[in-house]
Structures are given as C-alpha cells and as structure tokens.
Enzyme design. Structure first.
Site, PDB file in Angstrom:
ATOM      1  N   ASP A 241      42.368  49.817  46.177  1.00 35.53           N
ATOM      2  CA  ASP A 241      42.961  49.703  44.855  1.00 35.53           C
ATOM      3  C   ASP A 241      44.312  48.977  44.947  1.00 35.53           C
ATOM      4  O   ASP A 241      45.095  49.216  45.870  1.00 35.53           O
ATOM      5  CB  ASP A 241      43.154  51.120  44.285  1.00 35.53           C
TER       6      ASP A 241
ATOM      7  N   GLU B 209      41.126  44.911  45.529  1.00 32.21           N
ATOM      8  CA  GLU B 209      41.143  44.675  44.087  1.00 32.21           C
ATOM      9  C   GLU B 209      42.220  43.643  43.764  1.00 32.21           C
ATOM     10  O   GLU B 209      43.390  43.854  44.062  1.00 32.21           O
ATOM     11  CB  GLU B 209      41.446  45.969  43.335  1.00 32.21           C
TER      12      GLU B 209
ATOM     13  N   ASP C 135      37.738  48.935  34.775  1.00 32.00           N
ATOM     14  CA  ASP C 135      39.044  48.484  34.291  1.00 32.00           C
ATOM     15  C   ASP C 135      38.943  47.463  33.170  1.00 32.00           C
ATOM     16  O   ASP C 135      39.983  47.033  32.648  1.00 32.00           O
ATOM     17  CB  ASP C 135      39.838  47.852  35.442  1.00 32.00           C
TER      18      ASP C 135
END
Length: 618
Positions: free
Chosen positions: A343, A380, A456
């Site tokens: 992340d 990410e 997201d």
C-alpha cells in the site's frame, strides 16, 4: 494505417555465454523491401558496455515468413543491473533508430531505450489471472465470527453499524463508511473457491486482513494476527491450503507506511502506558515522527494513520529485516503466501517524508526474495511508476497509469480522477500505452498488475453510466494486453458502485441478480488467455489505428493472436499480417467463426462498439 518495417521481438532475447563473459542474443525482423522505400544498407545494435557507444553489427540469419531475420550479441552490462540498447538502421542518405517507444531519426534518450534487468519477476506470474477481493464484502462463510465488539475498539466519534448483506453502503468515509460491517470473512472466500476456479481465476489478491478497528483494515494494530472477524490465523491457514490444492496463488496487502493510531506503539485514544503518544520518554517514540506541539506526522493528514519512521532500526527489524519480521512471517508455512502488494509504497521512508524510499523498497524486495525467491512483489501507484519498476525494486505495479487510466480515457472519454471529459483518439491511446511501457524492462511489462477498477476507485461500469458494451471492450483489453490481468470482485457479473466506499458493495450471491452474458464473456476471454501463451508473454505490435479503432497482434515465436477493439461505428478493415504466413487461418473467439487470411492480410467486418479476438489455427 501504420506500415511496420522493423520489429524487435523482446520475448526472443536470450542470455548466452560469450568469449569475454555473458551476452544477450538479440533478434530484429525487417519487412521485405518495398519499391517505394529505401533499402537498408547496414544494421547495428547500439549499446554502452563501458559507458561509451559501441555499434554491434547485425547479420542476416535467414527468413521468417518473408521477413529478414537479423541477429547479433551484446555484452551484459558489467556496471549496472540493466543493459540498455537500441537499433540503428542505415539507408543511402538517412538513418532510423528503433527503440522501446517507437522509431526516430535520432538517438533516443536512455529512458526510451530497450532494457533488460538482471532482476527478473517470477515466471509463474505471467500465467495468472488475479481476482481482487475486499474480504468484508465478498461472502459471509461463518456468521459466528461476525462483528465482535471487544475485538473492535473503534475509538472515534463514528458509531459501529451492523448491516444486512446487500444493504446500501454508506455514502462516504465522513460518515460510517469505515465502521459498518456486513460479515464477510476468509471462510467465505474458501467456500467460494469453486466459483472462482470455474470463472478461470488462478490468483487472489486480498485487501488487508490483519487486525484493525475498521472494515477496510488499512489501519493495522496487530500485523501478526488475522482479524478475528475474518476467522483469525487458522482461517488463513485453511484458505491457503485450499488454494494450493487448486494450484491457485495468494497475495496479501502490506500496509507498512503507517499503523493505526490505536497500535500499541502509539495508542492515541487510550494513551496506553509505554505508548509513544503524549509520552516523549516512550521506547516507541522514534517509531513515529512528532512535532514540537506533540502532534505526529500521518498519512495525508489523517490522524488515525500515523506514519512509521523507517530511520528507526527496530521498525526496520519488525517490518522486514529480522528473521521474524512481518514480511517474512506470512511467506513461511503454514501460511505460505505467494505475493505481497504494498500500500502507498512510494510514500514510506524516513522522517516526515519519503526520504530514502527507493532504498527501503529494494530492501523489502531482498527480504521477500531471501525468504521465497519465487514470490511476487507489487506496489500501489496511481501515477507513473517507472522509477520503481526497473527490476531491483518491484516486479510490477498496480497499473493505473499505464493501463486503467488510458483505457477509461479512450473508451469512456473521462479523465481520472476528475471525470472531466477528454477526447482521446486511438492513436493517442496507443501512444500513451507505448510510452508507459517503454521505460521499463519487458519482463516487468509482463508482470504489471493490470486492472480496470479497485477498492479505491469507482467501478468501470459506474463510470460508463451502465454501458455494458463499454465494459466488454475494456475487459477484452484487460485479458489480451501485456501484463497480469486482475478482475475486481463482482465486475464479472455486472456489480456497479460509485466512488469509495460505494465501490465496496457486497457481492450479490443471488444468481438472478447476475448479468450472465457478461459472466460468459469474462469466462471466454479468461479461458483463451490461459490457453494462448502469446497472450501471457508475447510481444505486442500495432497493425492498425484510426480515430476509434485499434488492432494489434500478440506474437511469440510465430504463434499469435489478433485483437481488434472498436469504440465507434461498424467498419471494414484490411489488416496487414506482419511476420506471419500470408495464408494463416484464424478462429474468432466470440462467434467461433473461421477466418482465412489472403494475400498477407485479414479482411474483417467489425460491428459498432465491438471487439474481435482471432487466434491462429495450426
């Protein structure tokens, strides 16, 4: 229509021994000379083995379906993990350089040159079709572990809300978006592996599963415990074992840029004895970054997500460096996961910024590969991520910039993330894709994690205002373009959803709510990708573009497929078949129709807003 005269199949690069060390054998294909075009006088590979230009002459090695085959070898760069090169063709009064971003009359800059890294992604990755699951919303397999208040000290002014499966999701995280629970868990995923296997899925990426107070779990307070409401550590053992029986791969989400503000190291709400918050003498004080006023640096100013300080040795040991570190722990039995997704990986580092970020991402890679050399590692990145994709850091990235964003711009006419109208022609679309791919090694292009949407983002179908045909075109690209495709749970049955958190709706297990036509479409494309090796690891080159239509070929040692995506009106196409036999026979995926090439070209009729996928038949 583009006329291709030079083609470098990167899939055919081989490493061979040489008199003075390891070398790469490179191949270049040149089209039969056309009377209207100047003849090639000489061909070279240009490289810099000692940081100075060297031209390596290429020699003709024969013919391939009418094309000339040229080869030479160049040394593996001794001063870098990367070997950079391009091709130089000399004509009577001109020259052309062929490089990763196309052709030019002058030497390309280094970021545009072909590149090979000595760090390679795992071979198995190219064969995968991933499926992303937000665990709290996929399936409730064990109601006995549904929300347990004592496990969720949700210290905020946002009340916990228990909802029935399928009820609408909160409108925003300003409300109860992070604190409402439906009961999805890991046993639920294990119970639905048959469904996923029938769909054709070979790998699963799970959003965070470790103990945290929220439903999204990007606020970890125990990195070594699977959340009790997901079934605890034993549920992960069982899921992993069941997946291995099916030869499926498992990727977990590593949230190591920040912790929860309720982590025992800081524990802001309770001011736990020994915690770093409001305690300058805490042994954990340097695990975070505090300002003179006592506040701490957090992710994007969100005070529930304090950033870790990787300048601290104990933080490094805990996350990745020690033998018992978090990253190594879950790679080992009995969990034996196959991959980590990081992340906001570009944001972590020392002090209050991402200082020395590249060093730590490379250290993560080293720790992972030492534990399991065959593990996959992605990061990410919503924006361009070239610097992390040179081989020595990430194997691939969540490819928003190089796939999702251009696909949405081309097919839906919308900019991401503003949804502002854009007009992107097929030429411009292909240039975007080519430019994004050109700056990274070919092996990493094949390991890019391609997606249309995620936890997201708004779902593609939502952005398309429910236009299923647009989603079909996007799905065709997802399953045929270079890289590893990932389907966000529910997209295959027509699940929609707006911006986060609405994109995290419950999977509709009532089959009467499914779009079965869309499901069948996904199954056909997934099955074809798994059957055709060129779709997994072949080169890609464009056959045709106009304002609304793109036709390309995936090619690997002569085996090939032709893909046409048309967002506009119906049209007739005449596609030149480069490098393959002029009388090739094909079968079209969706219609099953047999198509015969004639005189080195394919004559096709493509319907309005449709795609064709044709695979060669031996």
């Amino acid at each position: 229509m583009k006329h291709h005269t030079l083609f470098h199949p990167q899939s055919e690069v081989t490493r061979v021994p040489g008199e003075f060390g390891e070398q790469y054998r490179l191949t270049l294909l040149t089209a039969p000379e056309h009377p209207s075009e100047p003849a090639i006088k000489q061909l070279f590979v240009r490289a810099e083995p000692d940081h100075e230009e060297t031209l390596f002459a290429m020699k003709r090695q024969g013919k391939r379906n009418g094309w000339d085959v040229w080869q030479t070898t160049i040394p593996v760069a001794p001063h870098s993990h990367q070997t950079l090169y391009c091709f130089k063709a000399l004509f009577e009064t001109s020259q052309i350089y062929l490089h990763a971003a196309g052709q030019s009359p002058r030497l390309p800059q280094k970021h545009q040159q072909f590149r090979i890294s000595q760090f390679q992604p795992p071979e198995w990755v190219k064969q995968q079709v991933f499926y992303q699951i937000f665990p709290e919303r996929f399936h409730n397999g064990d109601p006995s572990n549904d929300y347990i208040e004592k496990h969720y000290p949700f210290e905020s002014n946002k009340p916990v809300v228990i909802k029935q499966w399928g009820e609408p999701v909160a409108a925003s995280h300003d409300g109860t978006g992070a604190s409402e629970f439906y009961g999805g868990d890991l046993p639920g995923i294990t119970q639905k592996l048959d469904y996923l296997q029938e769909l054709g899925i070979t790998g699963i990426y799970l959003n965070p599963i470790f103990h945290s107070p929220s439903n999204h779990k990007y606020d970890t307070f125990d990195y070594l415990q699977v959340d009790p409401c997901f079934g605890g550590n034993q549920a992960l053992v069982e899921l992993s074992a069941a997946m291995k029986q099916r030869e499926m791969r498992l990727m977990l989400d590593a949230v190591v840029n920040h912790t929860s503000s309720q982590h025992p190291w800081i524990d802001v709400p309770k001011k736990l004895e020994g915690g770093a918050f409001d305690n300058a003498g805490s042994a954990y004080r340097d695990f975070y970054n505090f300002f003179d006023d006592g506040n701490y640096w957090s992710w994007k100013g969100c005070d529930t997500l304090p950033k870790l300080n990787f300048a601290n040795t104990e933080v490094r040991d805990y996350i990745y460096a020690s033998e018992n570190s978090v990253l190594k722990h879950w790679l080992r039995p009995p969990y034996s996961i196959d991959a980590w997704r990081f992340d906001v990986v570009h944001m972590l580092g020392e002090t209050t910024s991402a200082e020395n970020n590249g060093y730590y991402v490379a250290q993560f890679r080293d720790a992972i590969k030492q534990t399991n050399p065959d593990a996959y590692m992605i990061g990410e990145h919503f924006a361009e991520a070239t610097q992390w994709l040179q081989g020595e850091q990430e194997d691939g990235a969540m490819n928003y910039y190089g796939f999702a964003h251009p696909v949405i711009a081309f097919l839906l006419g919308k900019d991401v993330p503003t949804a502002h109208p854009v007009d992107l022609s097929a030429d411009e679309f292909v240039a975007w894709l080519d430019q994004a791919a050109a700056s990274i090694p070919f092996a990493n292009q094949l390991a890019q994690y391609n997606l249309l949407d995620s936890h997201d983002t708004a779902r593609f179908l939502y952005l398309a205002d429910g236009d299923k045909q647009a989603l079909k075109l996007a799905t065709t690209l997802l399953l045929t373009y270079k890289g590893v495709p990932s389907i966000y749970y529910g997209d295959e049955v027509g699940l929609s959803g707006g911006y986060d958190p609405d994109c995290r709706r419950c999977f509709p297990w009532d089959e009467s709510e499914w779009d079965h036509d869309l499901l069948s479409y996904n199954k056909q494309l997934i099955a074809l990708r798994k059957q055709r090796i060129e779709l997994q690891q072949g080169d890609l080159f464009t056959l045709y573009t106009d304002q609304d239509c793109w036709a390309f070929m995936r090619y690997l040692n002569g085996q090939h497929s032709v893909v046409v995506v048309n967002r506009g009106a119906a049209r007739d196409l005449q596609l030149p078949l480069a490098m393959v036999s002029g009388d090739e026979r094909y079968r079209e995926l969706f219609s099953g129709q047999a198509v015969q090439a004639e005189n080195g070209a394919l004559s096709l009729r493509i319907a309005e807003k449709a795609s064709l996928v044709l695979s060669s038949v031996s």
